[in-house]
Scaffold this active site. Structure first.
Site, short mmCIF file in Angstrom:
data_model
loop_
_atom_site.label_atom_id
_atom_site.label_comp_id
_atom_site.label_asym_id
_atom_site.label_seq_id
_atom_site.Cartn_x
_atom_site.Cartn_y
_atom_site.Cartn_z
N ASP A 55 50.55 -54.19 -27.69
CA ASP A 55 51.33 -53.53 -28.75
C ASP A 55 52.74 -53.18 -28.28
O ASP A 55 52.97 -52.90 -27.10
CB ASP A 55 50.64 -52.23 -29.18
N HIS A 63 49.71 -52.27 -23.81
CA HIS A 63 51.04 -52.15 -24.41
C HIS A 63 52.06 -52.87 -23.54
O HIS A 63 52.18 -52.54 -22.34
CB HIS A 63 51.44 -50.68 -24.56
#
Length: 220
Positions: free
Chosen positions: A36, A178
């Site tokens: 992400d 992430h």
């Protein structure tokens, strides 16, 4: 900071219209690594190289403004065979945004991110927002997760992030990392450790593809 590393069954059932993990045949050792908040000029190339070394495919939930800033990295993600998804234009929290503003932001990101997948930032989206995003003109499949690495948590040792995944991931798990500046100090240690561990166990790593959801999750 409170968060759940392993998504409990009751939460998946309560929000059954969202996709929390992926179907798999019995004995099929497959995991779904997701990333992400990119693209990022350091973290994303690191992830791409790590995935290449292990023959892994991932899914990158990109922020629209970052795709605008680093279009060459976004193109590289696609060129190397990975999947992408919409993570809104400005990383909006659906619980703190009006429905109109949230949908407009997702729509703005869709100009730069060609995908039928969307992951709400922070996992925070209202039932009404989700229902609208699943209908025309959007028709998104809304992807949540089964396991958090928690690499966003600056208080965690990188080894703990790896152990979060190694301990809780099961065949079909959707796992969150992430590719961001904030997470990178933990990502750069945890991701290779996870890839190495599960590769040795005979797992493969696939990208999330349209239509692959549990039948019980398919709700309008």
């Amino acid at each position: 900071m409170f968060y759940l590393v392993k998504t409990p069954w009751w939460l998946k059932k309560w929000y059954g219209g969202l996709i929390w993990d992926m179907p798999h045949a019995k004995g099929d050792k497959v995991l779904y690594l997701t990333f992400d908040d990119g693209p990022h000029p350091v973290a994303t190339p690191f992830v791409l190289e790590a995935l290449r070394r292990y023959g892994a495919t991932g899914t990158f939930f990109c922020i629209g403004k970052n795709v605008q800033e680093y279009p060459h990295i976004y193109r590289r993600i696609l060129e190397e065979g990975h999947r992408v998804g919409n993570h809104t234009q400005h990383h909006l929290n659906g619980w703190k945004s009006s429905d109109a503003a949230y949908l407009a932001d997702a729509g703005q990101a869709a100009r730069y991110i060609d995908s039928d997948l969307l992951r709400p930032p922070y996992g925070r989206i209202s039932a009404f927002q989700a229902s609208l995003l699943k209908r025309p003109p959007f028709e998104y499949q809304i992807i949540m997760w089964d396991v958090l690495s928690a690499d966003f948590d600056r208080q965690l040792h990188p080894g703990k992030c790896a152990r979060n995944v190694i301990r809780h991931a099961r065949p079909g798990s959707i796992i969150v990392f992430h590719d961001s500046e904030k997470a990178y100090p933990r990502l750069e240690v945890a991701l290779p450790a996870v890839l190495e561990h599960f590769k040795e166990k005979g797992y493969r790593f696939d990208g999330i593809r349209p239509g692959l959801m549990r039948q019980g999750d398919k709700q309008n």
